[in-house]
Design an enzyme around this catalytic site. Sequence first.
Site, mmCIF file in Angstrom:
data_model
loop_
_atom_site.group_PDB
_atom_site.id
_atom_site.type_symbol
_atom_site.label_atom_id
_atom_site.label_comp_id
_atom_site.label_asym_id
_atom_site.label_seq_id
_atom_site.Cartn_x
_atom_site.Cartn_y
_atom_site.Cartn_z
ATOM 1 N N SER A 209 0.858 -1.189 0.000
ATOM 2 C CA SER A 209 0.000 0.000 0.000
ATOM 3 C C SER A 209 0.894 1.238 0.000
ATOM 4 O O SER A 209 1.662 1.444 -0.930
ATOM 5 C CB SER A 209 -0.939 -0.042 1.216
ATOM 6 O OG SER A 209 -1.778 1.093 1.243
ATOM 7 N N HIS A 236 -2.687 -1.111 -3.423
ATOM 8 C CA HIS A 236 -3.879 -0.299 -3.187
ATOM 9 C C HIS A 236 -3.776 0.961 -4.038
ATOM 10 O O HIS A 236 -2.905 1.806 -3.809
ATOM 11 C CB HIS A 236 -3.984 0.087 -1.711
ATOM 12 C CG HIS A 236 -4.194 -1.081 -0.798
ATOM 13 N ND1 HIS A 236 -4.025 -0.998 0.569
ATOM 14 C CD2 HIS A 236 -4.570 -2.361 -1.043
ATOM 15 C CE1 HIS A 236 -4.288 -2.172 1.114
ATOM 16 N NE2 HIS A 236 -4.614 -3.020 0.159
ATOM 17 N N ASP A 332 -3.986 -5.369 5.777
ATOM 18 C CA ASP A 332 -4.375 -6.159 4.615
ATOM 19 C C ASP A 332 -3.215 -7.070 4.222
ATOM 20 O O ASP A 332 -2.074 -6.619 4.117
ATOM 21 C CB ASP A 332 -4.751 -5.237 3.450
ATOM 22 C CG ASP A 332 -5.326 -5.997 2.268
ATOM 23 O OD1 ASP A 332 -5.847 -7.103 2.477
ATOM 24 O OD2 ASP A 332 -5.260 -5.472 1.141
#
Length: 388
Positions: A209, A236, A332
């Site tokens: 991310s 992301h 995540d």
Amino acid sequence: MTLKVLVVDDSGFFRRRLCEILSSISDVDVVGTASNGREGVEMALKLKPDVITMDYEMPVMDGITAVKEIMRVQPTPVLMFSSLTYEGARVTFDALEAGAVDFLPKSFEAMSGDASKIKRLLHDRIKEVSRAKYRMSGASAPASVPQPAKPAAPIPVREPPKPAAPVTRPAEPRAKAPPAKPEPKPEVKAAKSRRTPRQDYKVVLIGTSTGGPVALQKILTRLPGAFPAPLVLVQHMPASFTPAFAERLNRLSQLSVKQAENGEILKPGWAYIAPGGKQTLIERVGAQARVKILDGDERLHYKPCVDVTFGSCAKMFPGKVLGVILTGMGADGREGCRMLKETGSVVWSQDEATSVIYGMPMAVATAGLSDEVLALDEFAPRLIDGVG
């Protein structure tokens, strides 16, 4: 603690509205504003903010040049605001490479509407960005091994911005929020001391991310074009950004890089970017791995979601998957890595020292799921040594 924020944007409306929203957050103090990059650099030196929000297209000095200069003279975490266009994506990646930590889409519609949602988003993002390890200009760019370059894609030329009158506005002093008690730091469980043996992996999965675009560029530009396994990259990122990101990595690396498409078979020597706004699954067709693209589940916070991709691959190829978790906020990837481990596969994660945000890799490491914890510079050589 109260976070001091400097707002740099040439749009008077956006600057004022952003200040209004940020000023309504109890632990955020807008210490100043600037209408161009040059003023932004000067005010960064003078005010020494904790975070700078930065537009990219401004008169006098653009955002990318300003980020480079700030990293040189007053290194400070920078949050970029960028348009959801190809050109916006291209310059955002340049800004991240120059030293910016993260970016948010610049939406005048969202800023002029209900502020509650954007307020929560800004608060969370600014807090995370403030914790980032900023990089000095020059050291921020990924150092890649010299390789024959691919033909460069044409770069769109943008029109010169309209001149705007410089406006600066120091914020009125406000009462400081009481200092927050420091939270206990989670214990990182030690990874195995020995290196995992070389294996013939069916697929290498990489999830990341915040800080990921620069980290992925650094890794991929050091891998050979004949890398023996396909790579699937879950970053992301908005849907309008992933095609430009794939084009950038394809231009800079010897691997073939593209945005993943539904139904295509994964091939060695290729890297596939999970498309933004959707979920990317890996399914098995005989001995081959195939991409399956689904519309994003609204119940999931991330689209694409690292857990979804990693989890889909775990049972398809037990013991034959390498999962890698790089820098990023949140957790995540932890549950996806747990599924990989339960089916006999291997997990590597990035160390704290080289992570821009030590969230995702920390979640994996503290859960005891990392077989190896590596510095960013170690991933490419370990992939070359450990895959095949």
